[in-house]
Design a protein around this motif. Sequence first.
Motif, PDB file in Angstrom:
ATOM      1  N   VAL A 310      -5.438 -84.304  -8.811  1.00  9.23           N
ATOM      2  CA  VAL A 310      -6.125 -83.031  -9.002  1.00  9.23           C
ATOM      3  C   VAL A 310      -5.831 -82.376 -10.344  1.00  9.23           C
ATOM      4  CG1 VAL A 310      -6.555 -82.399  -6.616  1.00  9.23           C
ATOM      5  CG2 VAL A 310      -4.327 -81.940  -7.609  1.00  9.23           C
ATOM      6  N   LEU A 311      -4.632 -82.602 -10.898  1.00  6.06           N
ATOM      7  CA  LEU A 311      -4.308 -81.914 -12.152  1.00  6.06           C
ATOM      8  C   LEU A 311      -3.785 -82.895 -13.199  1.00  6.06           C
ATOM      9  CD1 LEU A 311      -2.284 -78.894 -10.721  1.00  6.06           C
ATOM     10  CD2 LEU A 311      -4.655 -78.853 -11.476  1.00  6.06           C
ATOM     11  N   ASP A 312      -4.297 -82.734 -14.428  1.00  2.00           N
ATOM     12  CA  ASP A 312      -3.689 -83.409 -15.573  1.00  2.00           C
ATOM     13  C   ASP A 312      -2.953 -82.329 -16.331  1.00  2.00           C
ATOM     14  OD1 ASP A 312      -5.033 -85.910 -15.184  1.00  2.00           O
ATOM     15  OD2 ASP A 312      -6.842 -84.870 -15.834  1.00  2.00           O
ATOM     16  N   ASN A 313      -1.985 -82.691 -17.123  1.00  2.00           N
ATOM     17  CA  ASN A 313      -1.440 -81.656 -18.000  1.00  2.00           C
ATOM     18  C   ASN A 313      -1.659 -82.087 -19.440  1.00  2.00           C
ATOM     19  OD1 ASN A 313       0.564 -83.407 -18.748  1.00  2.00           O
ATOM     20  ND2 ASN A 313       2.149 -82.452 -17.538  1.00  2.00           N
ATOM     21  N   ALA A 314      -1.053 -81.346 -20.365  1.00  2.00           N
ATOM     22  CA  ALA A 314      -1.349 -81.573 -21.774  1.00  2.00           C
ATOM     23  C   ALA A 314      -1.033 -83.006 -22.203  1.00  2.00           C
ATOM     24  CB  ALA A 314      -0.567 -80.578 -22.626  1.00  2.00           C
ATOM     25  N   PHE A 315      -0.095 -83.639 -21.544  1.00  2.00           N
ATOM     26  CA  PHE A 315       0.330 -84.966 -21.986  1.00  2.00           C
ATOM     27  C   PHE A 315      -0.216 -86.074 -21.071  1.00  2.00           C
ATOM     28  CE2 PHE A 315       3.626 -81.844 -22.915  1.00  2.00           C
ATOM     29  CZ  PHE A 315       3.586 -81.873 -24.292  1.00  2.00           C
TER      30      PHE A 315
ATOM     31  N   ASP B  82      -8.557 -73.137  -2.600  1.00  4.91           N
ATOM     32  CA  ASP B  82      -9.500 -73.127  -3.715  1.00  4.91           C
ATOM     33  C   ASP B  82      -9.009 -72.221  -4.838  1.00  4.91           C
ATOM     34  OD1 ASP B  82     -11.103 -74.871  -2.484  1.00  4.91           O
ATOM     35  OD2 ASP B  82     -12.478 -73.389  -1.654  1.00  4.91           O
ATOM     36  N   LEU B  83      -8.513 -71.033  -4.464  1.00  2.55           N
ATOM     37  CA  LEU B  83      -8.013 -70.105  -5.472  1.00  2.55           C
ATOM     38  C   LEU B  83      -6.813 -70.720  -6.192  1.00  2.55           C
ATOM     39  CD1 LEU B  83      -8.080 -67.321  -6.765  1.00  2.55           C
ATOM     40  CD2 LEU B  83      -6.468 -66.564  -5.009  1.00  2.55           C
ATOM     41  N   ASP B  84      -5.877 -71.250  -5.392  1.00  2.00           N
ATOM     42  CA  ASP B  84      -4.701 -71.901  -5.969  1.00  2.00           C
ATOM     43  C   ASP B  84      -5.111 -72.948  -6.982  1.00  2.00           C
ATOM     44  OD1 ASP B  84      -3.011 -70.440  -4.521  1.00  2.00           O
ATOM     45  OD2 ASP B  84      -2.036 -72.104  -3.470  1.00  2.00           O
ATOM     46  N   GLN B  85      -6.104 -73.739  -6.579  1.00  2.00           N
ATOM     47  CA  GLN B  85      -6.469 -74.841  -7.454  1.00  2.00           C
ATOM     48  C   GLN B  85      -7.111 -74.325  -8.740  1.00  2.00           C
ATOM     49  OE1 GLN B  85      -9.197 -77.772  -6.040  1.00  2.00           O
ATOM     50  NE2 GLN B  85      -7.987 -79.404  -6.942  1.00  2.00           N
ATOM     51  N   ARG B  86      -7.884 -73.221  -8.592  1.00  2.00           N
ATOM     52  CA  ARG B  86      -8.482 -72.659  -9.812  1.00  2.00           C
ATOM     53  C   ARG B  86      -7.390 -72.189 -10.759  1.00  2.00           C
ATOM     54  NH1 ARG B  86     -13.128 -70.995  -7.132  1.00  2.00           N
ATOM     55  NH2 ARG B  86     -12.321 -68.982  -6.484  1.00  2.00           N
ATOM     56  N   ILE B  87      -6.382 -71.503 -10.216  1.00  2.00           N
ATOM     57  CA  ILE B  87      -5.284 -71.046 -11.082  1.00  2.00           C
ATOM     58  C   ILE B  87      -4.574 -72.250 -11.694  1.00  2.00           C
ATOM     59  CG2 ILE B  87      -3.108 -69.786 -11.150  1.00  2.00           C
ATOM     60  CD1 ILE B  87      -4.075 -68.160  -8.778  1.00  2.00           C
ATOM     61  N   ASP B  88      -4.298 -73.243 -10.840  1.00  2.00           N
ATOM     62  CA  ASP B  88      -3.594 -74.429 -11.323  1.00  2.00           C
ATOM     63  C   ASP B  88      -4.333 -75.116 -12.455  1.00  2.00           C
ATOM     64  OD1 ASP B  88      -1.206 -74.555 -10.109  1.00  2.00           O
ATOM     65  OD2 ASP B  88      -1.854 -75.768  -8.412  1.00  2.00           O
ATOM     66  N   ARG B  89      -5.671 -75.189 -12.324  1.00  2.00           N
ATOM     67  CA  ARG B  89      -6.450 -75.872 -13.355  1.00  2.00           C
ATOM     68  C   ARG B  89      -6.286 -75.166 -14.689  1.00  2.00           C
ATOM     69  NH1 ARG B  89     -11.172 -77.321  -9.925  1.00  2.00           N
ATOM     70  NH2 ARG B  89     -10.505 -79.271  -8.976  1.00  2.00           N
ATOM     71  N   SER B  93      -3.736 -76.719 -17.598  1.00  2.00           N
ATOM     72  CA  SER B  93      -4.815 -77.407 -18.306  1.00  2.00           C
ATOM     73  C   SER B  93      -4.298 -77.985 -19.616  1.00  2.00           C
ATOM     74  CB  SER B  93      -5.960 -76.430 -18.576  1.00  2.00           C
ATOM     75  OG  SER B  93      -5.923 -75.996 -19.911  1.00  2.00           O
ATOM     76  N   PRO B  94      -4.834 -79.131 -20.011  1.00  2.00           N
ATOM     77  CA  PRO B  94      -4.374 -79.760 -21.246  1.00  2.00           C
ATOM     78  C   PRO B  94      -4.483 -78.826 -22.457  1.00  2.00           C
ATOM     79  CG  PRO B  94      -5.729 -81.294 -20.016  1.00  2.00           C
ATOM     80  CD  PRO B  94      -5.801 -79.985 -19.293  1.00  2.00           C
ATOM     81  N   ASN B 192       4.353 -79.129 -16.654  1.00  3.22           N
ATOM     82  CA  ASN B 192       3.772 -79.195 -17.998  1.00  3.22           C
ATOM     83  C   ASN B 192       4.696 -79.878 -18.998  1.00  3.22           C
ATOM     84  OD1 ASN B 192       1.278 -78.054 -17.667  1.00  3.22           O
ATOM     85  ND2 ASN B 192       2.008 -75.966 -17.974  1.00  3.22           N
ATOM     86  N   LEU B 193       5.989 -79.626 -18.851  1.00  2.00           N
ATOM     87  CA  LEU B 193       6.912 -80.071 -19.902  1.00  2.00           C
ATOM     88  C   LEU B 193       7.618 -81.373 -19.575  1.00  2.00           C
ATOM     89  CD1 LEU B 193       8.511 -76.704 -21.021  1.00  2.00           C
ATOM     90  CD2 LEU B 193       6.770 -78.065 -22.168  1.00  2.00           C
ATOM     91  N   ASP B 194       7.416 -81.896 -18.366  1.00  2.00           N
ATOM     92  CA  ASP B 194       8.188 -83.076 -17.965  1.00  2.00           C
ATOM     93  C   ASP B 194       8.074 -84.216 -18.965  1.00  2.00           C
ATOM     94  OD1 ASP B 194       9.695 -84.730 -16.004  1.00  2.00           O
ATOM     95  OD2 ASP B 194       7.862 -85.891 -16.077  1.00  2.00           O
TER      96      ASP B 194
END
Lengths: 363, 494
Positions: A310-315, B82-89, B93-94, B192-194
């Motif tokens: 469901v989610l990609d991130n920047a990397f 749905d809301l969670d996923q919108r925030i998550d996207r 986001s890249p 994000n930072l992993d």
Amino acid sequence: MTTILIVALVLGGWLLYTLLVHPSMPGGQFLASRRRRHERAFWEDVLRQILLMRQEGRPASEEALAGALGKSLTVIRGVLLRMTDHGLLETNGPGQGKGEGLRLTASGERWALHVLRAHRLWESYLADEARLPMERLHHQAEQAEHRLSEKDLEVLDAHLGYPLADPHGDPIPSAEGFLAEARGIALQRWEGGEAVRVVHVEDEPVELFEQLLARGIRPGIHLRLVATRQGALEVEVDGQKVLLPPELLANIEVEADVPVWASDPSVRKLSQLETGSAAEVVALSEAIRGFSRRRLMDFGVTRGAHVEPVLDNAFGDPRAYRVRGATIGIRNEQAEQIWVRAVQGHHATDSPQNPAVQAGAEV
Amino acid sequence: MRFQEPPELPSHTPLPTGLAGAAGFPEVTVTQAPAEAILSRADALRRDFQTNFRDQMVESIYSQAMALAARSVRRDGNNRWDLDQRIDRIVTSPVWGLPIMAGMLAVVFWITIVGANVFSELLFDGLFLVESWGVSLFEWLGAPWWLTGFLWNGVYRGLAWVVSVMLPPMAIFFPMFTILEDLGYLPRVAFNLDWIFRRAGAHGKQSLTMAMGFGCNAAGVIATRIIDSPRERMIAILTNNFVPCNGRWPTLIMLATLFVAAEFPPAVASLAAAGTLLLVVLLGVLVTLVVSAVLTRTWLKGAASAFTLELPPYRRPSILRILYTSLMDRTLFVLYRAMWTAAPAGALIWVLANVRVGDESLATMFARMLQPLGRAIGLDGAVMLAYIIAIPANEIVVPTLMMVYAKSSMMMQEGGYEAIRVLLVDQNGWTMLTAVSLMLFSLLHNPCGTTILTIWKETGSLRWTLLGALMPLAIAFGVCFALASVARLLGAAG
């Protein structure tokens, strides 16, 4: 003058000897216990080696022992004599000084099995729980095997869930002393079909082992044999072609037990799935062991579970997947070891049933 | 054989319901048999299960749970998700993920620094009023001057200083951090930072313990408990010190304002100061990653371990719980330990400033002796002395430094930045190079006493604690020495 000096030296030497070296004094006791520990470790190495040689069907000779343990023949002969005196070994009569038929007595065998069990359980612990890289396991276990008592092993065994094989695929002796036969056939001598499953990867010598790991060869992985070229074998590992030179072939053991899905072209790695599509889990690779496997299972990444990236991130790594109503991030490195099959228009959160029941026992 | 006598098994023991036949289990019928036979039969059967056995158990548990849920749970759409996923996207986001994260961090810092300033001054005035009362009381009682000085100007002033500098930023930073934690945003940061941390052989969650370190390194070290791999946890512990904590912010802010901002026109001066701080923070993160990568290849050899991280649904934070956890568990806990180390430091400082050898105080004498060492790395003896005394708590570096420069008998706060500038630049010859060196030294040097103690408690090992204390010190000296040498070669240091 000289006389006084000599007397002083002798007296001083004697004093030093009694204080530091004599077995009844603290210093001497320390030295003696150290010596005993070293001697014990040496004996245990010899016992384990003889047991391993017997397992592999090689005759246990003095020369072979000296070579395997990196000691001189004289040292080996000495220790074998002492161990025979202690009733750990028996030779085929005094006439055969060559020690062609070195055999473990019942008590020698029990001890040897204990050491082997300690070695392999400790390797399992390091790989599965402490998550040390594979090439460092052997060296660490070499040290630990001499320290672990039978009680330690019982605790460790229970903690690890009574594993049957160590991370290299070697069988672990049970507490009762049962040691299973090795399952596989060396890839060198393989004459079966083109799909094989790796069941054992030899970890000594380390240089060869590292080369194998670098080529992606580890227990549990499936190989497709492509072609032979002047003794070398070309195989397909995870969709990539890899050349295995002859010296590596002897260190890989395989068997024919390849699951049905392995040859199914619609089965892909979870990491290859596009974001927004859906799939169901076909299998978790055997290379995911111990802690990592438990953690994935806890999240419900089991056979038949629906997953959706469901989610990609920047990397682009890790990616997040929707599994059983939860969102979890998994590194691509691990997603590469989860096999899935794409499904159409199935929403993970809506799926009422775990298709594992229908999928049956095809793995 | 060491078998215990097992309990008598009834004949035809059924397998637990749900297991039998659920996932391809072999049908097993157990008849009355001697205990040993049963056990060895069980062991033989176990060998056929292979690794699948456990997987199958988990699978059958899950399938039962899902069957139960399907019978009794009715779903009417799924708006929350749905809301969670919108925030998550958006937040992962890249394109926007990293900028949003940096923005949040900046806002948290800004609120902390601005808010803490106000409360620090109030607390400072209040606590120092108490000190003057205490001194008056002791004088009225006729106590000897050294007792009054030692207790009130030494021990109490050290404590008061640490409390007033440390408490307000922590009391602001930690609740804000906990709000982000409660919201569920922090796991997204780790997500994000992993990748960056994995490249350094570390764990994505190290980004969180690092962020915690901005508040307090000791709290950051404790926070590493969230990392389950021992190797990666150790890396997080050893490198936590490379992000500046609240105790070091005042030093950095002062230097950025006095030296960097002064070079710019007044209109952009505060922006320049903020930019400098940002640079320092980024440098700290960079050093964290580099040192993690080096540790991964040396003392803590190994590959990055498995990373599975739940991204929980967003939740409304509960304010009471946040206040409780952030104030009790984090702020007060850290403050309590800091006070135990600050009080003796206050006493030591007073003794150094008041015991005289010949006609100079011990402090001045030590500063003179440390001068060559300080000079070598672009600083001076007084700074070195201040850092040695401030090992228990970094908050007292600046006041101690002022004390040594002004040859005063107690830690002191000069009135305003202008007075400090006169003292540093005009009277003690500080240059831009000194300021940069001090900023670097402040960022990289050894962790404070509280953090070292915490490392020791968390690792339980003297060896790792020593490494955690000495490695940053060596890096600080190395970097500052290199900078000073280059500057000298270029003639900048005169």
